[in-house]
Design a protein around this motif. Sequence first.
Motif, PDB file in Angstrom:
ATOM      1  N   ALA A   1       1.079   9.759 -26.245  1.00 48.47           N
ATOM      2  CA  ALA A   1       1.631  11.021 -26.716  1.00 48.47           C
ATOM      3  C   ALA A   1       0.604  12.148 -26.595  1.00 48.47           C
ATOM      4  CB  ALA A   1       2.077  10.885 -28.174  1.00 48.47           C
ATOM      5  N   HIS A   2      -0.673  11.778 -26.444  1.00 49.96           N
ATOM      6  CA  HIS A   2      -1.738  12.761 -26.275  1.00 49.96           C
ATOM      7  C   HIS A   2      -1.587  13.413 -24.908  1.00 49.96           C
ATOM      8  CE1 HIS A   2      -5.763  14.335 -25.539  1.00 49.96           C
ATOM      9  NE2 HIS A   2      -5.896  14.366 -26.845  1.00 49.96           N
ATOM     10  N   PRO A   3      -1.803  14.741 -24.791  1.00 45.15           N
ATOM     11  CA  PRO A   3      -1.563  15.424 -23.508  1.00 45.15           C
ATOM     12  C   PRO A   3      -2.449  14.972 -22.360  1.00 45.15           C
ATOM     13  CG  PRO A   3      -2.549  16.908 -25.106  1.00 45.15           C
ATOM     14  CD  PRO A   3      -2.200  15.647 -25.847  1.00 45.15           C
ATOM     15  N   LEU A   4      -3.565  14.302 -22.633  1.00 43.39           N
ATOM     16  CA  LEU A   4      -4.426  13.813 -21.553  1.00 43.39           C
ATOM     17  C   LEU A   4      -4.690  12.311 -21.701  1.00 43.39           C
ATOM     18  CD1 LEU A   4      -6.991  16.740 -21.222  1.00 43.39           C
ATOM     19  CD2 LEU A   4      -5.129  16.168 -19.681  1.00 43.39           C
ATOM     20  N   ALA A   5      -3.675  11.556 -22.095  1.00 38.91           N
ATOM     21  CA  ALA A   5      -3.826  10.116 -22.308  1.00 38.91           C
ATOM     22  C   ALA A   5      -3.996   9.382 -20.982  1.00 38.91           C
ATOM     23  CB  ALA A   5      -2.622   9.575 -23.055  1.00 38.91           C
ATOM     24  N   GLU A   6      -4.747   8.277 -21.031  1.00 38.48           N
ATOM     25  CA  GLU A   6      -4.997   7.473 -19.835  1.00 38.48           C
ATOM     26  C   GLU A   6      -4.432   6.084 -20.034  1.00 38.48           C
ATOM     27  OE1 GLU A   6      -8.915   5.620 -18.014  1.00 38.48           O
ATOM     28  OE2 GLU A   6      -8.889   7.798 -17.891  1.00 38.48           O
ATOM     29  N   SER A   7      -3.875   5.532 -18.962  1.00 40.87           N
ATOM     30  CA  SER A   7      -3.288   4.205 -19.027  1.00 40.87           C
ATOM     31  C   SER A   7      -3.520   3.486 -17.706  1.00 40.87           C
ATOM     32  CB  SER A   7      -1.786   4.332 -19.296  1.00 40.87           C
ATOM     33  OG  SER A   7      -1.186   3.073 -19.306  1.00 40.87           O
ATOM     34  N   PRO A   8      -4.082   2.258 -17.741  1.00 46.26           N
ATOM     35  CA  PRO A   8      -4.260   1.519 -16.487  1.00 46.26           C
ATOM     36  C   PRO A   8      -2.939   0.896 -16.042  1.00 46.26           C
ATOM     37  CG  PRO A   8      -5.118   0.262 -18.326  1.00 46.26           C
ATOM     38  CD  PRO A   8      -4.656   1.575 -18.886  1.00 46.26           C
ATOM     39  N   ARG A   9      -2.709   0.876 -14.737  1.00 42.04           N
ATOM     40  CA  ARG A   9      -1.527   0.250 -14.148  1.00 42.04           C
ATOM     41  C   ARG A   9      -1.995  -0.629 -12.992  1.00 42.04           C
ATOM     42  NH1 ARG A   9       0.982   1.534 -18.204  1.00 42.04           N
ATOM     43  NH2 ARG A   9       2.167   3.433 -18.372  1.00 42.04           N
ATOM     44  N   THR A  10      -1.444  -1.832 -12.926  1.00 41.01           N
ATOM     45  CA  THR A  10      -1.761  -2.727 -11.821  1.00 41.01           C
ATOM     46  C   THR A  10      -0.487  -2.990 -11.037  1.00 41.01           C
ATOM     47  OG1 THR A  10      -3.572  -3.746 -13.037  1.00 41.01           O
ATOM     48  CG2 THR A  10      -2.681  -4.985 -11.180  1.00 41.01           C
ATOM     49  N   SER A  11      -0.574  -2.845  -9.713  1.00 44.45           N
ATOM     50  CA  SER A  11       0.564  -3.059  -8.821  1.00 44.45           C
ATOM     51  C   SER A  11       0.236  -4.170  -7.840  1.00 44.45           C
ATOM     52  CB  SER A  11       0.873  -1.780  -8.035  1.00 44.45           C
ATOM     53  OG  SER A  11       1.213  -0.731  -8.904  1.00 44.45           O
ATOM     54  N   PHE A  12       1.244  -4.986  -7.510  1.00 45.30           N
ATOM     55  CA  PHE A  12       1.110  -6.084  -6.556  1.00 45.30           C
ATOM     56  C   PHE A  12       2.150  -5.911  -5.462  1.00 45.30           C
ATOM     57  CE2 PHE A  12      -1.427  -8.836  -9.294  1.00 45.30           C
ATOM     58  CZ  PHE A  12      -1.119  -8.356 -10.554  1.00 45.30           C
ATOM     59  N   LEU A  13       1.790  -6.254  -4.234  1.00 42.97           N
ATOM     60  CA  LEU A  13       2.765  -6.242  -3.144  1.00 42.97           C
ATOM     61  C   LEU A  13       2.292  -7.154  -2.029  1.00 42.97           C
ATOM     62  CD1 LEU A  13       5.368  -4.993  -1.867  1.00 42.97           C
ATOM     63  CD2 LEU A  13       3.865  -3.305  -0.810  1.00 42.97           C
ATOM     64  N   GLN A  14       3.201  -7.992  -1.540  1.00 45.27           N
ATOM     65  CA  GLN A  14       2.970  -8.755  -0.318  1.00 45.27           C
ATOM     66  C   GLN A  14       3.991  -8.228   0.679  1.00 45.27           C
ATOM     67  OE1 GLN A  14       4.123 -13.010   0.325  1.00 45.27           O
ATOM     68  NE2 GLN A  14       1.904 -13.255   0.518  1.00 45.27           N
ATOM     69  N   PRO A  15       3.548  -7.382   1.628  1.00 49.56           N
ATOM     70  CA  PRO A  15       4.501  -6.789   2.570  1.00 49.56           C
ATOM     71  C   PRO A  15       5.341  -7.846   3.279  1.00 49.56           C
ATOM     72  CG  PRO A  15       2.389  -5.714   2.754  1.00 49.56           C
ATOM     73  CD  PRO A  15       2.187  -6.920   1.869  1.00 49.56           C
ATOM     74  N   SER A  16       6.647  -7.592   3.286  1.00 49.58           N
ATOM     75  CA  SER A  16       7.571  -8.534   3.928  1.00 49.58           C
ATOM     76  C   SER A  16       7.958  -8.078   5.328  1.00 49.58           C
ATOM     77  CB  SER A  16       8.831  -8.678   3.066  1.00 49.58           C
ATOM     78  OG  SER A  16       9.444  -7.415   2.899  1.00 49.58           O
ATOM     79  N   THR A  17       7.364  -6.971   5.775  1.00 50.73           N
ATOM     80  CA  THR A  17       7.611  -6.468   7.129  1.00 50.73           C
ATOM     81  C   THR A  17       6.275  -6.046   7.735  1.00 50.73           C
ATOM     82  OG1 THR A  17       7.832  -4.135   6.519  1.00 50.73           O
ATOM     83  CG2 THR A  17       9.813  -5.506   6.328  1.00 50.73           C
ATOM     84  N   ILE A  18       6.322  -5.568   8.972  1.00 48.90           N
ATOM     85  CA  ILE A  18       5.114  -5.020   9.591  1.00 48.90           C
ATOM     86  C   ILE A  18       5.225  -3.494   9.678  1.00 48.90           C
ATOM     87  CG2 ILE A  18       4.444  -7.130  10.783  1.00 48.90           C
ATOM     88  CD1 ILE A  18       5.718  -5.933  13.333  1.00 48.90           C
TER      89      ILE A  18
END
Length: 124
Positions: free
Chosen positions: A9-26
């Motif tokens: 709710a703080h105007p300059l809050a920080e939050s870590p996000r982790t994303s995963f992807l194994q591409p299924s195309t080239i």
Amino acid sequence: MERVVLDMAHPLAESPRTSFLQPSTISRETLYTVPNKHTGMLVVFILTNSDTVTRTMLVEYYDVSTTTYHTLFHKDVAGHDSVIFGEHGSVVLEAGDKLVLTATTANTITAIATVHETLDAGRN
């Protein structure tokens, strides 16, 4: 030393996000997009090859403000091995910017990215 607890709710809050992807195309596939009213700082990036032979991954940064792709790295990863990036700096991404992957072989390399998102409630 004062302890500071960040609240989204703080105007300059920080939050870590982790994303995963194994591409299924080239073809180009999006791993991560910075949300509206946020800035993202890429702090670590891991490529893991599940195949028995060396495979290659192109990792790009898409700058939404210029509609331009920029190569971050083009990396060969040995079979059953991993590569970690992020020890020597970070990449700052603005709202709408993306991390994009292109694999030379589908379903072999998994990408993992951790991005620290900073909410700027005053940003449009």
